[in-house]
Design a protein around this motif. Structure first.
Motif, short mmCIF file in Angstrom:
data_model
loop_
_atom_site.label_atom_id
_atom_site.label_comp_id
_atom_site.label_asym_id
_atom_site.label_seq_id
_atom_site.Cartn_x
_atom_site.Cartn_y
_atom_site.Cartn_z
N SER A 8 -3.41 0.32 -5.03
CA SER A 8 -4.73 0.63 -4.50
C SER A 8 -5.14 -0.51 -3.56
CB SER A 8 -5.74 0.76 -5.63
OG SER A 8 -5.97 -0.51 -6.23
N MET B 174 0.80 -1.22 0.00
CA MET B 174 0.00 0.00 0.00
C MET B 174 0.84 1.28 0.00
SD MET B 174 -3.25 -0.91 0.15
CE MET B 174 -3.97 0.57 0.78
N ARG C 45 -7.75 -2.37 -3.76
CA ARG C 45 -8.20 -3.50 -4.58
C ARG C 45 -7.00 -4.28 -5.13
NH1 ARG C 45 -12.73 -1.66 -7.78
NH2 ARG C 45 -13.85 -2.20 -5.92
N GLN C 46 -5.99 -3.56 -5.65
CA GLN C 46 -4.81 -4.24 -6.20
C GLN C 46 -4.07 -5.00 -5.09
OE1 GLN C 46 -2.84 -0.72 -7.65
NE2 GLN C 46 -3.33 -1.19 -9.78
N GLU D 69 2.67 1.67 -3.58
CA GLU D 69 1.56 2.57 -3.87
C GLU D 69 0.44 1.90 -4.65
OE1 GLU D 69 3.22 6.06 -5.70
OE2 GLU D 69 4.24 6.65 -3.88
#
Length: 188
Positions: free
Chosen positions: A151, A145, A153-154, A149
């Motif tokens: 998201s 995260m 969801r990713q 960086e």
């Protein structure tokens, strides 16, 4: 004579554009743009200011095209709009210049790039080392995260954790990192 013919053509094109002829409108905009650029260049030295002014004029022409009266000459209508937008930009620039104070390099915290290099290296090394001391779920959440960086969801897809679990792990990981970096090292 050429100016009168051109202005007459522009009047016809604008009248057609008002009637919904898209091709006439596109042609009109293509033809008036160099003229507007020449008007703006007389008032502005910086090329970007010239282009910004031309765009301001074109946007204004677009938004008030319904006010043009086809029985009247197009040139004065266009020039009036152009002059207003040119003056508007000059006023904005004047206000900006009055309120801005350029700072010499001596006012920068660390003007020399060498000074920033060591600071960045030490901080990033300390952070990466502290991240390695986090519990596995928090470590993975922080890496995905914050460092990569991603998201939510990713990161959820990559880690296999739920979005809620990622939020909790990230929050706890950041809290733990603050303690580790400040030297208290307490568990959370």
């Amino acid at each position: 004579m050429a100016v009168v013919v051109r202005e007459f053509d522009w009047s016809i094109l604008m009248a057609r554009a008002q009637a919904g002829d898209r091709e006439a409108y596109r042609r009109l905009l293509d033809e008036i743009t160099p003229y507007l650029r020449s008007l703006a260049a007389k008032a502005h030295r910086d090329r970007s200011d010239v282009e910004d002014t031309v765009q301001d004029v074109l946007l204004t022409v677009h938004s008030i095209r319904h006010t043009y009266d086809p029985s009247r000459p197009f040139g004065p209508w266009l020039v009036a709009i152009a002059h207003r937008r040119i003056v508007d930009r000059l006023r904005r620039q004047g206000r900006t210049v009055q309120h801005e104070t350029p700072l010499p390099p001596g006012h920068e915290t660390l003007a020399a790039t060498e000074a920033n290099y060591l600071e960045d290296t030490v901080d990033s090394m300390a952070v990466r080392e502290a991240v390695e001391h986090l519990p596995p779920a928090q470590r993975e959440a922080i890496k995905l995260m914050k460092l990569q960086e991603m998201s939510l969801r990713q990161a959820a897809t990559v880690s296999g954790m739920s979005i809620a679990a990622l939020k909790v792990a990230t929050h706890r990981g950041l809290k733990r990192l603050r303690k580790l970096l400040n030297g208290s090292g307490g568990e959370s």
